[in-house]
Design a protein around this motif. Structure first.
Motif, PDB file in Angstrom:
ATOM      1  N   HIS A 189      -4.075   7.187  -0.209  1.00  0.00           N
ATOM      2  CA  HIS A 189      -3.397   5.908  -0.339  1.00  0.00           C
ATOM      3  C   HIS A 189      -3.876   5.141  -1.565  1.00  0.00           C
ATOM      4  O   HIS A 189      -4.918   5.459  -2.158  1.00  0.00           O
ATOM      5  CB  HIS A 189      -3.565   5.076   0.937  1.00  0.00           C
ATOM      6  CG  HIS A 189      -4.994   4.767   1.275  1.00  0.00           C
ATOM      7  ND1 HIS A 189      -5.868   5.694   1.811  1.00  0.00           N
ATOM      8  CD2 HIS A 189      -5.715   3.627   1.145  1.00  0.00           C
ATOM      9  CE1 HIS A 189      -7.042   5.141   2.008  1.00  0.00           C
ATOM     10  NE2 HIS A 189      -6.981   3.883   1.606  1.00  0.00           N
ATOM     11  N   THR A 243       0.861  -1.190   0.000  1.00  0.00           N
ATOM     12  CA  THR A 243       0.000   0.000   0.000  1.00  0.00           C
ATOM     13  C   THR A 243       0.895   1.238   0.000  1.00  0.00           C
ATOM     14  O   THR A 243       1.847   1.315   0.790  1.00  0.00           O
ATOM     15  CB  THR A 243      -0.935   0.010   1.222  1.00  0.00           C
ATOM     16  OG1 THR A 243      -1.661  -1.224   1.243  1.00  0.00           O
ATOM     17  CG2 THR A 243      -1.932   1.158   1.153  1.00  0.00           C
ATOM     18  N   ARG A 286      -5.499 -12.421  -0.448  1.00  0.00           N
ATOM     19  CA  ARG A 286      -5.078 -11.325   0.456  1.00  0.00           C
ATOM     20  C   ARG A 286      -6.298 -10.972   1.299  1.00  0.00           C
ATOM     21  O   ARG A 286      -7.362 -10.643   0.746  1.00  0.00           O
ATOM     22  CB  ARG A 286      -4.615 -10.134  -0.369  1.00  0.00           C
ATOM     23  CG  ARG A 286      -4.099  -8.920   0.454  1.00  0.00           C
ATOM     24  CD  ARG A 286      -3.593  -7.887  -0.531  1.00  0.00           C
ATOM     25  NE  ARG A 286      -2.972  -6.710   0.058  1.00  0.00           N
ATOM     26  CZ  ARG A 286      -3.601  -5.559   0.293  1.00  0.00           C
ATOM     27  NH1 ARG A 286      -4.904  -5.450   0.046  1.00  0.00           N
ATOM     28  NH2 ARG A 286      -2.942  -4.521   0.778  1.00  0.00           N
ATOM     29  N   ARG A 323     -10.641  -3.754   7.656  1.00  0.00           N
ATOM     30  CA  ARG A 323     -10.515  -2.298   7.846  1.00  0.00           C
ATOM     31  C   ARG A 323     -11.603  -1.746   8.752  1.00  0.00           C
ATOM     32  O   ARG A 323     -12.784  -2.030   8.545  1.00  0.00           O
ATOM     33  CB  ARG A 323     -10.593  -1.584   6.490  1.00  0.00           C
ATOM     34  CG  ARG A 323     -10.187  -0.116   6.582  1.00  0.00           C
ATOM     35  CD  ARG A 323     -10.341   0.584   5.236  1.00  0.00           C
ATOM     36  NE  ARG A 323     -11.644   1.195   5.137  1.00  0.00           N
ATOM     37  CZ  ARG A 323     -12.143   1.723   4.001  1.00  0.00           C
ATOM     38  NH1 ARG A 323     -11.440   1.674   2.892  1.00  0.00           N
ATOM     39  NH2 ARG A 323     -13.330   2.279   4.000  1.00  0.00           N
TER      40      ARG A 323
HETATM   41  C1  SIN Z   1      -5.299  -1.861   0.745  1.00  0.00           C
HETATM   42  O1  SIN Z   1      -5.948  -2.889   0.586  1.00  0.00           O
HETATM   43  O2  SIN Z   1      -4.064  -1.879   0.724  1.00  0.00           O
HETATM   44  C2  SIN Z   1      -5.993  -0.543   0.964  1.00  0.00           C
HETATM   45  C3  SIN Z   1      -7.463  -0.704   1.000  1.00  0.00           C
HETATM   46  C4  SIN Z   1      -8.189   0.612   1.246  1.00  0.00           C
HETATM   47  O3  SIN Z   1      -8.157   1.480   0.380  1.00  0.00           O
HETATM   48  O4  SIN Z   1      -8.749   0.775   2.313  1.00  0.00           O
END
Ligand code: SIN
Length: 283
Positions: free
Chosen positions: A257, A130, A268, A272
């Motif tokens: 991000h 990320t 994966r 969150r």
């Molecule tokens: C991710 O999966 O690395 C980020 C996911 C998100 O945008 O919350």
């Protein structure tokens, strides 16, 4: 001994020696919150925690959001969004393509998220990093004349805009009429002032920002393209290569991000939580 160490010259840090399966005392939590606000991205290492413990810790930062695509939240913990390509009985149970575009979480709400906490439960053998980009640094790097031009400008943010792109691009299930109605477009200042630190930050992102108000379409597009490039330049970016048990807290008022791809056929699984924020203040 708990410790906070920098991961990048200007932002992002890691916290070691904390165990969030325990309810932290006030001083330990204050140290983490302070590091989160100072560094914008805080990687809390080695967390072997349950969804309930993930929720309990996240709630100490503020009330939690429940994602509009509720079908991708944990049945017993709707505050936890499954960012994953898992399938059960042939059906996706997570948002597999979440974050495959630069964005600040929930910038499409009138009160965008203050911060998010993403926990790595299962990682692919490679990829799936990320990227985080500091919007304070991005703002600081703008030429003074452009900074002056941005103050007083407002931009529209829309979740249906992005959801439609993702449905066409990666087969994401379309929003229902009720989900679409729950997230009407909103407007925010192009430069916001961080409510805890007072620092100005760019607040437009390719994920959800559709246009700058009161500009002709072509001018709005041109300005957004310039800002998206500055906002995500390598000079303002930290790349996080995940380890199992990393819980990464990021400040949506200060960074945007991007999730990067990983090999087809690998799994994966990330969980969150998303902390509610308040109306962005214009800088
Ligand atoms: C991710 O999966 O690395 C980020 C996911 C998100 O945008 O919350």
């Amino acid at each position: 001994m708990p410790d906070i160490r920098a991961l990048h010259p200007h932002f992002a840090a890691e916290a070691v020696g904390y165990d969030l399966s325990e309810d932290l005392d006030g001083a330990a939590f204050a140290a983490l919150r302070d590091a989160f606000e100072r560094h914008s991205v805080l990687v809390i290492r080695d967390q072997d925690i349950t969804p309930a413990e993930h929720v309990r810790f996240s709630r100490r930062l503020g009330p939690l959001e429940i994602h509009v695509m509720r079908q991708f939240t944990l049945p017993d913990h709707p505050e936890v969004l499954r960012v994953s390509n898992e399938r059960e009985e042939g059906r996706p149970v997570g948002l597999a393509d979440a974050g495959r575009y630069w964005h600040s979480d929930l910038s499409y709400l009138a009160e965008p998220s203050l911060g998010s906490g993403l926990l790595a439960r299962r990682l692919p053998s490679q990829g799936g990093d990320t990227l985080f980009a500091s919007q304070h640094l991005a703002y600081d790097n703008l030429p003074e004349s452009l900074r002056q031009r941005l103050h007083g400008l407002w931009a529209e943010h829309s979740y249906p805009y992005r959801a439609d792109i993702q449905s066409a691009r990666s087969g994401r299930p379309p929003l229902s009429d009720a989900q679409r109605a729950a997230v009407p477009p909103v407007i925010h200042p192009v430069v916001r002032r961080h409510d805890a630190t007072g620092r100005p930050a760019l607040f437009v992102n390719e994920g959800f920002t559709t246009r700058i108000l009161d500009l002709p379409d072509a001018e709005s597009r041109e300005l957004l393209d310039i800002l998206f490039a500055v906002a995500t330049d390598d000079a303002v970016t930290y790349r996080h290569a995940w380890r199992p048990g990393d819980l990464v807290l990021w400040d949506n008022r200060a960074v945007q991000h991007l999730a990067t791809p990983y090999p087809e056929g690998e799994t994966r699984i990330m969980h969150r939580t998303t902390v509610k924020g308040s109306t962005p203040l214009a800088a």
